[in-house]
Write an enzyme that holds these catalytic residues in place. Structure first.
Site, short mmCIF file in Angstrom:
data_model
loop_
_atom_site.label_atom_id
_atom_site.label_comp_id
_atom_site.label_asym_id
_atom_site.label_seq_id
_atom_site.Cartn_x
_atom_site.Cartn_y
_atom_site.Cartn_z
N ASP A 170 0.80 -1.26 -0.05
CA ASP A 170 -0.03 -0.06 0.02
C ASP A 170 0.99 1.24 -0.01
O ASP A 170 2.03 1.19 0.38
CB ASP A 170 -0.85 -0.12 1.27
N ASP A 171 -0.01 2.49 -0.33
CA ASP A 171 0.62 3.72 -0.32
C ASP A 171 1.83 4.20 -1.26
O ASP A 171 2.14 5.36 -1.15
CB ASP A 171 1.51 4.06 1.04
N HIS A 200 3.74 -2.29 3.00
CA HIS A 200 3.86 -1.03 2.63
C HIS A 200 5.04 -0.80 1.85
O HIS A 200 5.93 -1.12 2.04
CB HIS A 200 3.69 0.38 3.62
#
Length: 449
Positions: free
Chosen positions: A271-272, A413
């Site tokens: 993610d991100d 992440h």
């Protein structure tokens, strides 16, 4: 010689007699020769006067017959050519414009066959109906020089109300339903993808939400059937069936894990990102282990690092939508949350050429009103490594080891260097336990872990 004359007169008479005999003999010889010459000349003249028989030529005779179809008002036209070894069968609706369009495509196939080295062509028709719509599926079996048979298909869907042929856009109508159809077809192809023999990237390409990807289709009752010609999905003609009512269904149940059908598959998700420094390190490690992953990107981060986002796609990985700037979608109205997701979708597609297949709301905070409007499934996770919290490679690895199970969706992440540090050990551990990494869309999602 007693008979020979002794007098002079007798000798003269004998000589004259001999001369006479010789002359008579010559006369008869000449007479006979003249008759033979006349006969020969007559024979020659007779032959020359006889008409020349034409050479026997093979005529390309095409036998055409009309047959009844299962549908009232529709006929089948059958054309057989023994000389060129083909049998054509196609429908006649009685509408000149429609019949001409169908016949033109059938003859195009015939002409390609006659110019090829294939040995035989046989076309057959199957007719299905859905209310006032009639679909014609024309199977084309072609015997090749090496005795193999290649089967392809042409499809036509005829609207008996408007008396026109229909396109897939006429059937599906809206972009939202197109997106839903592409995802339903993708799931079906994934289910046919035995042992993951076909890459997720290829399936994604075949099922992109573009009208041109679904030109070969038919309707049968309440079902839509999509066809893939040989050497597109597999080396044979392939079809998938989608219930039409699924195109109106909303993805209001999030996915927590994957249905592995008893196999040891896991999905790594990041993610991100993308992050210019960390994401390339993660891509390098994934490539080293021949592993695929899914990256839930922020639209804002994609705008800041478009080349990194492109590198993710180039590596054969999947992209998901993680909102524009990591906003809490649950605190927005459904309309504003939808605008946020659509804006991020646009930025991601602009940078990568790929529309995100799924979404993951930041913090796992769902907006139920949003989910009622989305054509993208919501994907959460089953294993949280807490890499964002511990910022420790050993702790990230330990979290995977403690909570791993077949079908797990593992959350990490790609903005933390410590996550990149941990990835090599994580992949090595997964390999030692017999796990294979897949992307989210390669397998069917499950609502519960």
């Amino acid at each position: 010689m007693q008979w020979f004359p002794k007098t002079k007169l007798g000798k003269v008479n004998l000589a004259l007699l001999i001369v006479l005999i010789v002359l008579v003999g010559c006369f008869f010889v000449l007479l006979n020769s003249n008759q033979t010459g006349q006969n020969l000349a007559g024979a020659v003249q007779k032959i020359s006067e006889e008409p020349t028989k034409p050479k026997k030529q093979e005529v390309n005779k095409v036998v055409v017959t009309s047959l009844k179809s299962p549908v009232k008002g529709i006929l089948y036209n059958k054309e057989v050519s023994r000389a060129q070894n083909y049998t054509l069968m196609y429908p006649l609706t009685g509408v000149e414009e429609v019949d001409d369009a169908i016949q033109k495509k059938i003859y195009k196939k015939r002409d390609r066959f006659t110019k090829s080295d294939a040995k035989k062509l046989v076309l057959s028709v199957n007719t299905t109906t859905s209310n006032k719509k009639v679909s014609f599926i024309i199977k084309q079996k072609e015997l090749q020089k090496d005795r193999t048979v290649i089967t392809t298909a042409q499809t036509f869907t005829y609207d008996r109300h408007t008396k026109k042929l229909m396109s897939i856009q006429d059937i599906i109508s809206t972009d939202v339903r197109l997106n839903r159809m592409s995802k339903e077809v993708r799931i079906k192809l994934q289910q046919k993808n035995k042992n993951l023999a076909i890459s997720a990237k290829k399936i994604d390409k075949l099922t992109e939400p573009s009208w041109s990807k679904f030109n070969d289709f038919s309707l049968d009752g309440n079902n839509l059937k999509i066809y893939y010609q040989p050497h597109t999905f597999t080396d044979k003609l392939t079809s998938v069936t989608i219930p039409l009512d699924r195109l109106n269904q909303k993805y209001d149940v999030p996915v927590f894990s994957l249905n592995t059908h008893g196999k040891k598959y896991v999905a790594l998700t990041f993610d991100d990102g993308p992050n210019k420094n960390v994401t390339p390190r993660i891509l390098k490690t994934l490539k080293k282990h021949h592993a695929k992953a899914t990256f839930y990107m922020l639209g804002k981060s994609v705008s800041e690092a478009p080349d990194t986002a492109k590198a993710v796609v180039a590596g054969g990985h999947e992209i998901g939508n993680h909102s524009y700037g990591h906003e809490n979608l649950s605190k927005m109205t459904a309309a504003n949350a939808l605008k946020n997701i659509e804006h991020s979708n646009t930025l991601i597609k602009k940078a990568t050429g790929i529309e995100p297949l799924t979404i993951r709301p930041p913090y796992g905070a769902r907006n139920h009103g949003l989910e009622q409007q989305l054509s993208q499934p919501t994907v959460l996770w089953g294993v949280d490594t807490l890499d964002w919290k511990t910022r420790n490679a050993a702790s990230t690895l330990q979290a995977v080891q403690q909570h791993l199970y077949p079908g797990a969706i593992i959350l990490m992440h790609d903005i933390h260097p410590t996550t990149a540090d941990a990835l090599d050990s994580i992949l090595t551990y997964l390999e030692s336990k017999g796990y294979t990494c897949v992307t989210i869309s390669q397998l069917e999602g499950k609502a519960q872990p």
